[in-house]
Design an enzyme around this catalytic site. Structure first.
Site, PDB file in Angstrom:
ATOM      1  N   ASP A 286       0.827  -1.205   0.000  1.00  0.00           N
ATOM      2  CA  ASP A 286       0.000   0.000   0.000  1.00  0.00           C
ATOM      3  C   ASP A 286       0.860   1.253   0.000  1.00  0.00           C
ATOM      4  O   ASP A 286       0.538   2.246  -0.662  1.00  0.00           O
ATOM      5  CB  ASP A 286      -0.918  -0.021   1.223  1.00  0.00           C
ATOM      6  CG  ASP A 286      -2.051   0.981   1.113  1.00  0.00           C
ATOM      7  OD1 ASP A 286      -2.435   1.303  -0.027  1.00  0.00           O
ATOM      8  OD2 ASP A 286      -2.546   1.450   2.151  1.00  0.00           O
TER       9      ASP A 286
ATOM     10  N   ASP B 246      -8.999  -1.152   3.747  1.00  0.00           N
ATOM     11  CA  ASP B 246      -8.522  -0.692   5.057  1.00  0.00           C
ATOM     12  C   ASP B 246      -9.425  -1.215   6.166  1.00  0.00           C
ATOM     13  O   ASP B 246      -8.937  -1.676   7.206  1.00  0.00           O
ATOM     14  CB  ASP B 246      -8.475   0.838   5.080  1.00  0.00           C
ATOM     15  CG  ASP B 246      -7.576   1.398   3.991  1.00  0.00           C
ATOM     16  OD1 ASP B 246      -6.555   0.752   3.693  1.00  0.00           O
ATOM     17  OD2 ASP B 246      -7.896   2.452   3.426  1.00  0.00           O
TER      18      ASP B 246
END
Length: 433
Positions: A191, A354
């Site tokens: 990420d 997330d």
């Protein structure tokens, strides 16, 4: 017009993001405890294509196999993301939206349905199969329609995003322990690279969406709806363009015209800034020089100096307008002083991934004890708060996983290896209650 920052309403933004994240993590922990979810070594998913963890394997074998699983999983995620970027680049936006709707239908209908049936069986809820099917079908269809639907209330979309995060996270908690931790760390690193590195897939996706002024073709949680900061319906969009018959009138004046958001041109305000023509200034100088002839040369020089000052003042008054309106030496077309996009107030958006991996971390911690759950929760929330503060400072897309996941993993092992033995030892010896 000054551009507003997230710092203006940082508290509201933080609560708007942390509240659904906390709810998602809490419900995943509740599911883990109530359904007694344990790791399934024989489960086969994209997260363990290479190595299936066996409790009898040595630590070295688990380390190598889990590392291979994490690398393969990250490569698959990166490949799928690049494919999505290519499709979005070539304007296959409708295909992407239908694909996301199909994904939502699959997650809610199959994975969510399995969890729904497990809850019914575990708590012995008296319900017949037809009623169960109708409820699940209606719930799934409503969730599918809420994805990329403009007419759907934002509260419904927010609730379904949290539900999908809970469902996927509950399934990910069934992965073997070593594989879970390696995948969490690998995804946090991915990420970081995908969002910040030049050429990263997520960075390219965000830049494309920003350039085209389109919504991201992805499942994201929006803290609040996108609103305009302009006034009422008859107020202007606060876009200033050059107006008045081509921008420059015959008298040498520059008009700045406020463009309304409708066809009601009678509400438009015109501000004319008169700029003295250079030739007229020279004419005034010459006329004053002829009429004020005097034997004293100092008066003549002061008059010429005053004319020069007026000419310089006129140039100084005209220069900023020329630069701001985009009229340079090439007499380009006038540009807007304030873009319309600057007048749009967008809330913070958090990706569905997330929610999922935050909840996977606390779900894995819940399989050990509640002390590690508290520690991991506080670490994740602290990392998310730091990320939001950095977002308000840099004002660009930032990865939400790295800080929270790294803090959560560190706090998990510190609590499990150091804090838990210390607290248990103190409590058993009646030194702490």
């Amino acid at each position: 017009m000054e551009s507003s920052s997230i710092l203006d309403s940082l508290g509201v933004e933080i609560v708007g993001v942390m509240a659904p994240v906390s709810i998602c993590m809490f419900l995943v922990v509740l599911l883990t405890y109530s359904l007694s979810v344990t790791s399934d070594p024989q489960i086969r998913t994209a997260a363990n294509l290479i190595y299936i963890e066996n409790p009898s394997d040595s630590a070295t074998v688990k380390l190598e196999g889990s590392l291979e699983n994490a690398i393969v999983f990250v490569v698959l995620v990166a490949a799928v993301t690049f494919v999505l970027v290519l499709l979005f680049y070539y304007n296959f936006t409708n295909f992407l939206k239908h694909y996301m709707r199909f994904s939502a239908f699959f997650v809610l209908g199959t994975m969510g349905g399995a969890i729904f049936l497990s809850i019914i069986q575990h708590f012995s809820i008296p319900v017949d199969s037809i009623t169960c099917f109708v409820l699940l079908f209606n719930f799934t269809v409503l969730g599918t329609l809420s994805v990329f639907s403009e007419g759907m209330p934002i509260v419904v979309r927010q609730c379904y995003m949290v539900v999908m995060g809970i469902v996927v996270a509950a399934w990910f908690t069934k992965l073997p322990e070593w594989t879970t931790w390696f995948i969490l760390v690998a995804l946090a690193l991915y990420d970081l690279v995908a969002v910040l590195a030049p050429g990263g897939p997520l960075k390219l996706l965000v830049e494309l969406a920003s350039t085209r002024d389109q919504e991201l073709p992805a499942m994201v949680y929006e803290a609040r709806p996108t609103v305009s900061r302009s006034g009422g319906g008859g107020s202007s969009l606060r876009v200033l363009v050059g107006g008045g018959g081509g921008g420059v009138s015959d008298s040498g004046s520059v008009e700045l015209q406020a463009v309304g958001d409708g066809a009601a041109t009678h509400n438009l305000d015109y501000n004319a800034v008169a700029v003295m023509d250079v030739d007229s200034v020279d004419g005034v100088g010459r006329s004053r020089e002829g009429h004020s002839a005097s034997p004293v040369s100092s008066e003549h020089s002061r008059e010429l100096g005053s004319v020069g000052n007026r000419e310089s003042v006129a140039e100084e008054e005209m220069s900023p307008l020329v630069e701001l309106m985009g009229w340079g030496d090439n007499m380009e077309e006038p540009r807007g002083l304030v873009e319309e996009s600057d007048n749009i107030d967008r809330g913070i958006k958090l990706g569905l991934g997330d929610f999922i991996f935050y909840s996977v971390l606390v779900g894995r911690a819940a399989m050990y004890d509640l002390m590690t759950v508290y520690a991991c929760y506080l670490a994740i929330i602290s990392g998310l708060g730091c990320t939001l503060i950095l977002l308000s400072v840099y004002n660009k897309a930032l990865p939400a996983l790295p800080i929270s996941i790294m803090l959560g993993v560190v706090f998990y092992f510190l609590t499990r290896l150091l804090m838990e033995p210390f607290v248990v030892g103190m409590t058993t010896n009646l030194m702490m209650f």
